[in-house]
Design a protein around this motif. Structure first.
Motif, mmCIF file in Angstrom:
data_model
loop_
_atom_site.group_PDB
_atom_site.id
_atom_site.type_symbol
_atom_site.label_atom_id
_atom_site.label_comp_id
_atom_site.label_asym_id
_atom_site.label_seq_id
_atom_site.Cartn_x
_atom_site.Cartn_y
_atom_site.Cartn_z
ATOM 1 N N GLU A 1 36.382 34.288 38.992
ATOM 2 C CA GLU A 1 36.662 35.000 37.853
ATOM 3 C C GLU A 1 38.211 34.891 37.542
ATOM 4 N N PRO A 2 38.396 35.464 36.298
ATOM 5 C CA PRO A 2 39.720 35.413 35.681
ATOM 6 C C PRO A 2 40.477 36.088 36.486
ATOM 7 N N TRP B 1 43.033 38.609 37.925
ATOM 8 C CA TRP B 1 43.857 39.872 37.368
ATOM 9 C C TRP B 1 45.057 39.908 37.119
ATOM 10 N N GLU C 1 46.770 37.704 35.490
ATOM 11 C CA GLU C 1 46.560 37.325 34.174
ATOM 12 C C GLU C 1 46.271 38.141 33.224
ATOM 13 N N THR C 2 44.862 38.547 33.490
ATOM 14 C CA THR C 2 44.390 39.582 32.572
ATOM 15 C C THR C 2 44.924 40.888 32.295
ATOM 16 N N HIS C 3 45.871 41.255 33.446
ATOM 17 C CA HIS C 3 46.301 42.694 33.384
ATOM 18 C C HIS C 3 47.627 42.755 33.411
ATOM 19 N N GLU D 1 39.299 47.451 35.488
ATOM 20 C CA GLU D 1 38.171 46.481 35.878
ATOM 21 C C GLU D 1 37.010 47.572 36.431
#
Length: 333
Positions: free
Chosen positions: A3-4, A6, A8-10, A195
């Motif tokens: 999965e991406p 976290w 980076e995505t947050h 998430e």
């Protein structure tokens, strides 16, 4: 992890940075751009803080130029010329006719001279700056002097004493301390709620204690726990984090190094440092632990001698990637 990430995505905004003193100091730098030196331990959130500052200060992400110094100075001329960030202004002729030192100086000048897409200035970030040799620091000083009106320089390092005095005198220092356990829990809570992950407070506290002030490691551990157990509770975190084994990966990295496949070994090292959130000392400890069951006699003594040299360099603030990479290269000789 499939999965991406976290981490980076947050990425946090300026207001979400856990350390109040860092929020205040960088908040001042939004309206009055100044050169900065951000310094602190691995995983404290230095790079995330710089990106948060740039997001607050610039309307366009093109006004932020990031350069990981440890990676950059480890590149060959060919790799520099083919890098997507530089290939549009480094012609094949320039690459052939320039020394690596001149090519690096040229990249520094060009990156600092970009006109801003929006606003009045661009931000140039030099990450892992303790890896810059003194002669290149002198070149950087001249670039900073020439482009100070339209370029903000942000230097990120674990050891500001590695910077020459003329550079330190042109930058305001910002100390980024390791976050406390409560601050780490607060960051983890924000991430898992975003998430929509089921969690228990004691699960977040366990992950925060496991990370010991390393935000990158904490967020990565929380994601690993969720992907393994579907929730972040104390029992789930305990089971997942106790079961995370690096033996096979470390052994594979050593196999690649010894067989001369240094590119593969360094790729695994990058995964351990970035994806797994380990710092150089942790990777070195794992190499020694695996090495004690792998080697004996003179070979084991050589490994400990190399590890001692690397450990000293890491303590002085040198690049994790460069120093562990040096150990792997020596093992393959």
């Amino acid at each position: 992890m499939d999965e991406p990430l976290w981490i980076e995505t947050h990425a946090p905004s300026l207001a979400e940075l856990p350390q109040e003193s860092v929020r205040d100091r960088l908040g001042d730098a939004v309206d009055e751009p100044v050169n900065l030196v951000l310094h602190g331990p691995p995983g404290a959130g230095k790079t995330a803080a710089v990106r948060a500052l740039a997001a607050e200060a610039h309307e366009s992400e093109n006004d932020l130029f990031e350069l990981n110094v440890a990676d950059f100075f480890g590149m060959t001329k060919k790799e520099i010329g083919e890098d997507p960030r530089f290939e549009h202004f480094i012609t094949p002729k320039r690459r052939r006719n320039s020394s690596k030192a001149n090519l690096i100086n040229y990249v520094l000048k060009e990156s600092a001279s970009y006109p801003p897409v929006s606003g009045n200035y661009t931000t140039v970030v030099l990450d892992n700056a303790e890896a810059i040799r003194e002669d290149f620091q002198q070149a950087l000083r001249r670039v900073m002097e020439r482009h100070h009106e339209a370029t903000q320089f942000v230097i990120v390092t674990r050891q500001p004493s590695k910077l020459i005095p003329p550079i330190r005198s042109r930058c305001f220092p910002v100390s980024v301390r390791a976050p406390t356990a409560d601050e780490t829990v607060s960051v983890l809570r924000t991430v898992v709620e975003a998430e929509d992950v089921e969690y228990e407070p004691d699960g977040l506290e366990y992950v925060a204690g496991y990370a010991a002030g390393n935000l990158r490691k904490a967020i990565t551990a929380a994601q690993a726990t969720y992907e393994d157990a579907g929730e972040v509770t104390m029992d789930a975190a305990y089971e997942t984090l106790q079961e995370i084994g690096l033996d096979d990966r470390i052994s594979g990295m050593l196999d690649d190094a010894e067989s001369g496949e240094f590119t593969d070994a360094r790729s695994e090292l990058d995964d351990l440092l970035v994806d797994e959130g380990l710092d150089g000392s942790e990777v070195l400890d794992e190499i020694l632990r695996v090495g004690r069951s792998r080697y004996s006699g003179d070979r084991l003594a050589d490994l400990h001698r190399l590890a001692g040299d690397v450990d000293m360099m890491l303590a002085e603030g040198n690049s994790d990637r460069v120093q562990i990479g040096r150990l792997l290269a020596e093992l393959g000789r």
